[in-house]
Design a protein around this motif. Sequence first.
Motif: not given
Lengths: 442, 461
Positions: A82, B312-313, A44-45, B310, A84-86, B307-308, A88-92
Amino acid sequence: MKYPYPIIGLEIHVELKTKSKMFCQCSADYFGKAPNSQVCPVCLGLPGALPVPNKTAVEWTIRIAQALGCTVPERSKFDRKHYFYPDLPKGYQISQYDEPIGINGRVAISDGIERKEFRIRRVHIEEDTGKLIHKGGETLIDFNRSSVPLVEIVTEADFHNSGDVKRFLEELQVIIRTLDVANADMEKGDMRLEPNISVLYLEKGQKWDGKTFPKYKVEVKNINSFRFAKMAIDYELERQTKLLENGETPVQETRGFNEKTNATVSQRTKEDAHDYRYFPEPDIPVMVFGKSYLERIRQSLPELPTPRAERLVAELGLRFQDAFLITRVKSTADLYEMLVAKMGKDKSQKIANHIVNRKVDVTAPVEEVVSAMEALFAEKNADPALLEKAVADVCAANGKVVTDYKNGKQQALMFLVGQVMRQMRGQADAADVTAALRKYLD
Amino acid sequence: MNLAAATLAELRTLLDTKKISSSELVDFFRARIEKHNPKLNVYLTVCDPESAAGTGPLAGIPLAIKDNFCTKGIRTTASAKLLDSFISPYDATVISRLKEAGALVQGKTNMDAWAHGSSTETSDYGPTLNPWDTTRVPGGSSGGSAAATAAALAPAAIGSETAGSIRGPASWCGVIGVKPTYGRVSRYGVIAMGSSLDCPGPFSRTIEDSALLLQIIAGKDPFDATSAEEAVPDYTAEMKKKRTFTIGIADEYLEGVQEDVRKNFDQTKKELEKMGHTFKKISLIPPKYSISVYTILQRAEVSSNLSRYDGIRYGEKRTAFTAEAKRRIMLGTYTLSHGYYDAYYKKAQQVRTLLIEDFRRVFRDVDLIMAPSGPVTALKLGEFEKYPFFGEIMDVLYEPGAIAGLPAISIPTGLDSNSLPIGMQFMANYFSEGALLDIGYQYEQETGFHGISKQLIDRYA
């Protein structure tokens, strides 16, 4: 006079079927599971969570790399990619950049007449993303797939028609299944193809130098079967060729394949190309594989399908087509060789025929297959006297049918064949029975 | 006996002999927190721990935990409003190990937001004030944990260091802070700042307490691939070894150091010489080069690690990031961008290798390196904000060792002319935490740290 020359390279993703995910201990078997039921802080990052690489997944990637003829350097590392996309929970995404597991491989495909080789640029391991579910105006995220091990295989631009791509994919699927590391089912998304397609114009009679590339290339995503792969590539080649013939250069972009229209549609152009800001993953130490470890994996590789087919042709004089079909599934090939060993090399082509013509059920338990195969051979030695008697008996009992046959009704013969077979309790070959009946009646 | 000043070992005895119960202990510290926290702003969250009936070495003893450690069921913010409502569903490995040893979480302490700072002023929940002088900062980023230990708002505390975040506030608050070797203590569940640098470690008022805490939290963790396999020695035994050390001192580490600190350095050197240790001049790569290396590596890792968040969470948008985090994200993103990686990150890693080799070379000649813990004593509130890289410059004496991943300890060695604590740091070779505790313990036995911590606790009745 110029002619269009397609240049195609492939990026293939294969999800490994390891028990646990790539960087945590969650189950990697997410198919059909309730959303977000196979998750933990790592996939889940969540803040503070750290990835620990799955050794089996790394080893299986080495197996794939070796099976694809790659060099596996003793050193390999993970990098962060890296964006951003929903999903991809860590942003990378934890992937591999400049030190992948495998480099410079080669895969051959053959139809028994022509053998073609395609170069593999690299094989690396990474983690899959979560999945977005669009539902009634809302977008939901399911992280069950997040961090499932994913192997990326990148080929050189060695493909020049869609048929070769399809055959290569089929070969790759068979290799991976032989290694028993993935289901590689395109329909289920276990195996995904992203071809890079462009068209170069060459002078008539000129051969491609292998170095000159068009100024653009188009990547196509969302291809869910071998058939769609071929269709998407053919569509793209036609689209690009038309543009080029009108003096236009196709836009460098990512396009998606639409299964309903069999067409590709623009998704993303170069302007929003990502800068992935790769850098070495600080949470995972560099991997150093010992020579003996890599050698041990190499030794454990099963014989691969096409080399095995070629060996069967060379050793047993089998027809290539039969050898090819038999070696597509490892268990079938194993079964075949076992039967040949048991029943004799002189029967190798006939055993192959029975398997290819599905006279035996290769998925049945081994003992059953053996006795079924033995029965098939035994009937060849069916007592001619018994057969003659059965033919005479059946003809005597079915006088009307015999008359029909004699009046030219061919179907009548089929009925009689069935009756004789029945009396022989399956211990006779249909062809032999037909021949015996014809001899008796004609 | 003054319960506030009691060591972990003393509390153990009191609990074991039933002179006090765990819940009384928790209540005692909660009362102190209620009294002093409104002024000092040490705790962001005060817990109501269920006293455990365990038998571990810390059974029933409450500790202050820096708010970047994930604590199951307890709000964990890293002092960032972006995580204002984040209740961690899991415990950091450090926390689960402490809990296994019977410890209770008294509360979560303030810090620089995301650990970005050296003063605790960048906290989105307001600064922690230095208990020695409330017009001053406690140092950072583990300012809350250091201040909690100094003012006895907890018997001891856990913090984390990327470069100076334990040693700095320990020094400015007059307590002991141990920054272990990178990988000695698991980072799992510590909200990441600079992943290749972050080290959890203890704050305490006695060396023995630090040894005990380190003993519990150190060791290989299957959840942290960068945690070290090396066996964990018995730190209490190590502490009592009374080794005679050859201690290196480098002129490069004394440049631009405040006069009082410099005087204290010479005084401490004399004290240690009297105890039989010898000093040897060494030459190290000037620490100023570490500023660039550290800044590039850390910003790059920060930009990636954040970056996590973001939008959204976690229920907050990215606009909830405050100035310092934004600055770091921008710089880190820039240095990792296409075409810049080689010039910045890669080069910084190459210099990092040189720094590691430099320390390895020096540790062939000496057992320890001594240097001031920071060039100055606690600064006034607001000083840091005036200069964007002031924190890095303040941390210049911590950065080389942090970049190399070396263990270090900061101990209180005196007070300056403003009655502010001065700290000395010792650095040692990889996994030589035992030697650091040994020198600290010898100094403590000899000087009692000049009664520094007692003086402050007396002021916080």
